[in-house]
Design a protein around this motif. Structure first.
Motif, mmCIF file in Angstrom:
data_model
loop_
_atom_site.group_PDB
_atom_site.id
_atom_site.type_symbol
_atom_site.label_atom_id
_atom_site.label_comp_id
_atom_site.label_asym_id
_atom_site.label_seq_id
_atom_site.Cartn_x
_atom_site.Cartn_y
_atom_site.Cartn_z
ATOM 1 N N ASP A 18 16.138 18.214 -20.023
ATOM 2 C CA ASP A 18 17.137 17.348 -20.716
ATOM 3 C C ASP A 18 17.247 16.294 -20.113
ATOM 4 O O ASP A 18 18.637 15.679 -20.191
ATOM 5 N N SER A 19 16.403 15.639 -19.186
ATOM 6 C CA SER A 19 16.618 14.468 -18.364
ATOM 7 C C SER A 19 15.537 13.630 -18.470
ATOM 8 O O SER A 19 14.433 13.991 -18.182
ATOM 9 N N VAL A 20 15.663 12.474 -18.759
ATOM 10 C CA VAL A 20 14.392 11.140 -18.526
ATOM 11 C C VAL A 20 14.108 10.776 -17.234
ATOM 12 O O VAL A 20 12.886 10.804 -16.938
ATOM 13 N N ILE A 21 15.108 11.011 -16.537
ATOM 14 C CA ILE A 21 14.944 10.202 -15.081
ATOM 15 C C ILE A 21 14.851 11.323 -14.016
ATOM 16 O O ILE A 21 14.174 11.196 -12.692
ATOM 17 N N GLU A 22 15.595 12.371 -13.932
ATOM 18 C CA GLU A 22 15.969 13.418 -13.032
ATOM 19 C C GLU A 22 14.542 14.213 -12.852
ATOM 20 O O GLU A 22 13.974 14.770 -13.584
ATOM 21 N N ARG A 23 14.403 14.637 -11.603
ATOM 22 C CA ARG A 23 13.185 15.620 -11.078
ATOM 23 C C ARG A 23 13.761 16.522 -10.427
ATOM 24 O O ARG A 23 15.165 16.531 -10.003
ATOM 25 N N CYS A 24 13.269 17.660 -10.356
ATOM 26 C CA CYS A 24 13.832 19.149 -9.603
ATOM 27 C C CYS A 24 12.388 19.679 -8.959
ATOM 28 O O CYS A 24 11.260 19.370 -9.519
ATOM 29 N N VAL A 25 12.691 20.573 -8.115
ATOM 30 C CA VAL A 25 11.731 21.470 -7.322
ATOM 31 C C VAL A 25 11.466 22.533 -8.581
ATOM 32 O O VAL A 25 12.232 23.135 -9.135
ATOM 33 N N ASP A 26 10.128 22.984 -9.109
ATOM 34 C CA ASP A 26 9.670 24.051 -9.950
ATOM 35 C C ASP A 26 8.653 24.503 -9.324
ATOM 36 O O ASP A 26 7.381 23.818 -9.633
ATOM 37 N N PHE A 27 8.312 25.665 -9.003
ATOM 38 C CA PHE A 27 7.230 26.294 -8.277
ATOM 39 C C PHE A 27 6.322 26.724 -9.282
ATOM 40 O O PHE A 27 5.278 27.071 -9.019
ATOM 41 N N GLU A 28 6.698 26.805 -10.360
ATOM 42 C CA GLU A 28 5.813 27.236 -11.721
ATOM 43 C C GLU A 28 5.381 26.001 -12.402
ATOM 44 O O GLU A 28 4.025 26.063 -12.706
ATOM 45 N N LYS A 29 6.109 25.109 -12.818
ATOM 46 C CA LYS A 29 5.556 23.932 -13.403
ATOM 47 C C LYS A 29 5.449 22.561 -12.612
ATOM 48 O O LYS A 29 4.780 21.850 -13.290
ATOM 49 N N GLY A 30 5.865 22.685 -11.305
ATOM 50 C CA GLY A 30 5.615 21.204 -10.828
ATOM 51 C C GLY A 30 4.677 20.729 -10.406
ATOM 52 O O GLY A 30 3.432 21.586 -10.133
ATOM 53 N N ASP A 31 4.152 19.671 -10.162
ATOM 54 C CA ASP A 31 3.128 18.987 -9.374
ATOM 55 C C ASP A 31 3.242 18.974 -7.690
ATOM 56 O O ASP A 31 4.549 18.854 -7.194
ATOM 57 N N SER A 32 2.412 19.395 -7.078
ATOM 58 C CA SER A 32 2.176 19.571 -5.822
ATOM 59 C C SER A 32 3.013 18.176 -4.997
ATOM 60 O O SER A 32 2.775 17.062 -5.197
ATOM 61 N N ALA A 33 3.752 18.718 -4.193
ATOM 62 C CA ALA A 33 4.637 17.603 -3.487
ATOM 63 C C ALA A 33 4.789 18.203 -1.904
ATOM 64 O O ALA A 33 5.478 19.073 -1.706
ATOM 65 N N VAL A 34 4.515 17.256 -0.989
ATOM 66 C CA VAL A 34 4.702 17.741 0.328
ATOM 67 C C VAL A 34 5.281 16.353 1.124
ATOM 68 O O VAL A 34 4.871 15.407 0.996
ATOM 69 N N THR A 35 6.054 16.863 1.967
ATOM 70 C CA THR A 35 7.056 15.576 2.799
ATOM 71 C C THR A 35 7.400 16.203 4.084
ATOM 72 O O THR A 35 7.723 17.454 4.421
ATOM 73 N N HIS A 36 7.135 15.577 5.212
ATOM 74 C CA HIS A 36 7.103 15.693 6.753
ATOM 75 C C HIS A 36 8.518 14.795 6.972
ATOM 76 O O HIS A 36 8.618 13.737 6.556
#
Length: 294
Positions: free
Chosen positions: A189-207
């Protein structure tokens, strides 16, 4: 924009075409060269791209663009230029400045300012931004000045060979260092907001590494391994330390009028010389003030 390049051939090449491709020339650029008179000279003679190259040959390439981004209106503004040569332009982008014009923001973007900068020099310029930042994120922004540098740098971005380092002011006391490995997707329900989703999300890594804390906020140096939308903002919220001033992910904080995020450093290989460059931008005034007040 005009760029002339000379190559002294040191070993045999099946064709000028294969040589150009090995040196990062895109198919579009090669077509452009073929259509431009005397843009490819072998030993001073206008040549076809299927001609072979031999050791000792001199290859001259003339890149000429007589039309720029005519759909972008030049706007007079002050640009903080960190570095410029014949091939690239590096700017310290301020807050509250989008990169490109959009439906609701036609002027006063970085593109408008860069077009004005070159218009005053009577240089046709096509706006090609390689490393993009959110409107309210400040710091080092890399632009290509012609078709070849754009081709080489765009490929480097795709191969994750351009390294960014950010400085962020986060709520609370972060761990001294860490790696956040959490996939990100668009929030429901958001055009710009993102969230962590371990099922549907794309891989993302931050150090990240904590540079400073006063017990209430932390200055953190962040190195994203991937480039997901809002990655740093989402990841720091995910571990319980959202960025100060972040209206999307930390709306209750009003200590600063934007997310406290700054691209402090960019390391990359120069698209023509092959030299490794690191360009730095100092912390902006609004983030410095938060540190001095703490």
């Amino acid at each position: 924009m005009i760029r002339n390049l000379d190559y002294k051939i040191t070993q045999e090449a099946d064709s000028i075409l294969s040589f150009l491709k090995e040196h990062g020339y895109s198919s579009n650029l090669i077509v452009h060269l073929k259509k431009t008179p005397e843009s490819i000279l072998k030993n001073g003679i206008w040549s076809y791209v299927n001609e072979p190259l031999h050791a000792g040959d001199l290859l001259h390439i003339h890149i000429e663009e007589n039309e720029g981004s005519d759909h972008i209106v030049p706007n007079k503004m002050s640009l903080s230029i960190l570095y410029e040569d014949e091939d690239i332009l590096v700017i310290d982008k301020p807050a509250n400045m989008p990169i490109h014009p959009s439906m609701n923001h036609y002027e006063q973007t970085l593109a408008n300012g860069v077009l004005w900068y070159y218009a005053t020099q009577r240089i046709p310029y096509t706006f090609r931004c390689i490393t993009r930042l959110d409107r309210d994120t400040t710091g080092v922004t890399l632009l290509a000045k012609h078709m070849l540098s754009a081709s080489v740098l765009s490929k480097a971005m795709q191969q994750k060979l351009i390294q960014k380092e950010y400085l962020a002011l986060c709520d609370g006391v972060t761990p001294e260092h860490g790696t956040i490995n959490a996939p990100i997707c668009r929030a429901a329900d958001s055009v710009i907001e993102r969230c962590v989703d371990f099922e549907k999300g794309d891989s993302a890594v931050t150090h990240f590494t904590r540079e400073w804390t006063n017990g209430q906020i932390s200055l953190v140096r962040v190195k994203p391994e991937t480039g997901r939308t809002h990655q740093i903002r989402v990841h720091m919220k995910h571990i319980g330390h959202p960025l100060l001033g972040d209206f999307l992910y930390h709306p209750e904080d009003h200590s600063i009028s934007r997310q406290a995020l700054h691209c402090a450093s960019l390391t990359f290989t120069h698209p023509i010389t092959g030299e490794t460059l690191t360009i730095n931008a100092k912390l902006p005034e609004d983030m410095q003030q938060l540190l001095s007040q703490s």
